[in-house]
Design a protein around this motif. Structure first.
Motif, mmCIF file in Angstrom:
data_model
loop_
_atom_site.group_PDB
_atom_site.id
_atom_site.type_symbol
_atom_site.label_atom_id
_atom_site.label_comp_id
_atom_site.label_asym_id
_atom_site.label_seq_id
_atom_site.Cartn_x
_atom_site.Cartn_y
_atom_site.Cartn_z
ATOM 1 N N THR A 8 -0.688 0.275 4.513
ATOM 2 C CA THR A 8 -0.221 1.416 5.031
ATOM 3 C C THR A 8 -0.678 2.631 4.152
ATOM 4 O O THR A 8 -0.618 2.504 2.946
ATOM 5 C CB THR A 8 1.395 1.652 5.464
ATOM 6 O OG1 THR A 8 1.967 1.698 3.973
ATOM 7 C CG2 THR A 8 1.799 0.566 6.453
ATOM 8 N N LYS A 9 -0.265 4.024 4.452
ATOM 9 C CA LYS A 9 -0.660 4.944 3.705
ATOM 10 C C LYS A 9 0.276 5.003 2.659
ATOM 11 O O LYS A 9 -0.203 5.135 1.240
ATOM 12 C CB LYS A 9 -0.841 6.240 4.511
ATOM 13 C CG LYS A 9 -1.060 7.523 3.566
ATOM 14 C CD LYS A 9 -1.189 8.897 4.534
ATOM 15 C CE LYS A 9 0.114 9.536 4.487
ATOM 16 N NZ LYS A 9 0.017 10.813 5.089
ATOM 17 N N TRP A 10 1.489 4.793 2.976
ATOM 18 C CA TRP A 10 2.546 4.560 1.818
ATOM 19 C C TRP A 10 2.165 3.632 0.930
ATOM 20 O O TRP A 10 2.502 3.717 -0.418
ATOM 21 C CB TRP A 10 3.759 4.467 2.476
ATOM 22 C CG TRP A 10 5.063 4.504 1.811
ATOM 23 C CD1 TRP A 10 5.854 3.465 0.922
ATOM 24 C CD2 TRP A 10 5.964 5.735 1.438
ATOM 25 N NE1 TRP A 10 6.926 4.301 0.313
ATOM 26 C CE2 TRP A 10 6.838 5.528 0.508
ATOM 27 C CE3 TRP A 10 5.639 7.104 1.945
ATOM 28 C CZ2 TRP A 10 7.816 6.443 0.248
ATOM 29 C CZ3 TRP A 10 6.667 8.000 1.664
ATOM 30 C CH2 TRP A 10 7.878 7.709 0.857
ATOM 31 N N GLN A 11 1.929 2.306 1.280
ATOM 32 C CA GLN A 11 1.612 1.328 0.134
ATOM 33 C C GLN A 11 0.426 1.607 -0.595
ATOM 34 O O GLN A 11 0.388 1.368 -1.649
ATOM 35 C CB GLN A 11 1.324 0.085 0.981
ATOM 36 C CG GLN A 11 2.429 -0.514 1.751
ATOM 37 C CD GLN A 11 2.210 -1.890 2.596
ATOM 38 O OE1 GLN A 11 1.376 -1.829 3.289
ATOM 39 N NE2 GLN A 11 3.177 -2.627 2.747
ATOM 40 N N ILE A 12 -0.772 2.392 0.166
ATOM 41 C CA ILE A 12 -1.798 2.804 -0.697
ATOM 42 C C ILE A 12 -1.275 3.808 -2.027
ATOM 43 O O ILE A 12 -1.600 3.486 -3.015
ATOM 44 C CB ILE A 12 -2.727 3.548 -0.054
ATOM 45 C CG1 ILE A 12 -3.344 2.534 0.867
ATOM 46 C CG2 ILE A 12 -3.953 4.179 -0.901
ATOM 47 C CD1 ILE A 12 -4.466 3.063 2.118
ATOM 48 N N TYR A 13 -0.585 4.762 -1.636
ATOM 49 C CA TYR A 13 0.030 5.483 -2.786
ATOM 50 C C TYR A 13 0.900 5.165 -3.755
ATOM 51 O O TYR A 13 0.860 5.333 -5.053
ATOM 52 C CB TYR A 13 0.601 7.007 -2.247
ATOM 53 C CG TYR A 13 -0.142 7.800 -1.443
ATOM 54 C CD1 TYR A 13 -1.470 8.184 -1.840
ATOM 55 C CD2 TYR A 13 0.193 8.351 -0.378
ATOM 56 C CE1 TYR A 13 -2.475 8.988 -1.184
ATOM 57 C CE2 TYR A 13 -0.460 9.288 0.364
ATOM 58 C CZ TYR A 13 -1.812 9.662 -0.201
ATOM 59 O OH TYR A 13 -2.581 10.488 0.659
ATOM 60 N N GLU A 14 1.716 4.107 -3.397
ATOM 61 C CA GLU A 14 2.810 3.446 -3.950
ATOM 62 C C GLU A 14 2.312 2.225 -4.841
ATOM 63 O O GLU A 14 2.751 2.229 -6.014
ATOM 64 C CB GLU A 14 4.059 2.836 -3.111
ATOM 65 C CG GLU A 14 4.992 2.466 -3.652
ATOM 66 C CD GLU A 14 6.050 2.132 -2.388
ATOM 67 O OE1 GLU A 14 7.199 2.806 -2.370
ATOM 68 O OE2 GLU A 14 5.838 1.440 -1.612
#
Length: 83
Positions: A8-14
């Motif tokens: 997910t986008k969140w996982q990419i950043y995190e």
């Protein structure tokens, strides 16, 4: 991350990019700030509508702007600004 599924986008950043801060300007001009702690984002407390980033000595906040279109009608909007 789940096997055989794209992150997910969140996982990419995190997890992948490890972005230190994640800023979200909500639908109703509400600023939310998340700070990476380990491998998880934690929501931060804002002082008014501002957030101080100690590492770079920069404050980000919301500023209400009134702009005028060609017909002379006023339109209020919010901008994220560095202070």
């Amino acid at each position: 991350m789940q096997r055989n599924k794209p992150p997910t986008k969140w996982q990419i950043y995190e997890i992948i990019l490890k972005i230190s801060y994640y800023f979200v300007l909500g639908k109703y001009n509400h600023l939310r700030v998340f700070r990476l702690a380990g491998n998880l984002y934690r929501e931060q407390v804002l002082t008014g509508s501002r957030f101080w980033i100690m590492e770079i000595k920069l404050s980000l906040g919301l500023w209400k702007v009134l702009s005028w279109n060609i017909r002379g009608c006023g339109c209020a909007s919010m901008m994220l600004i560095a202070i």
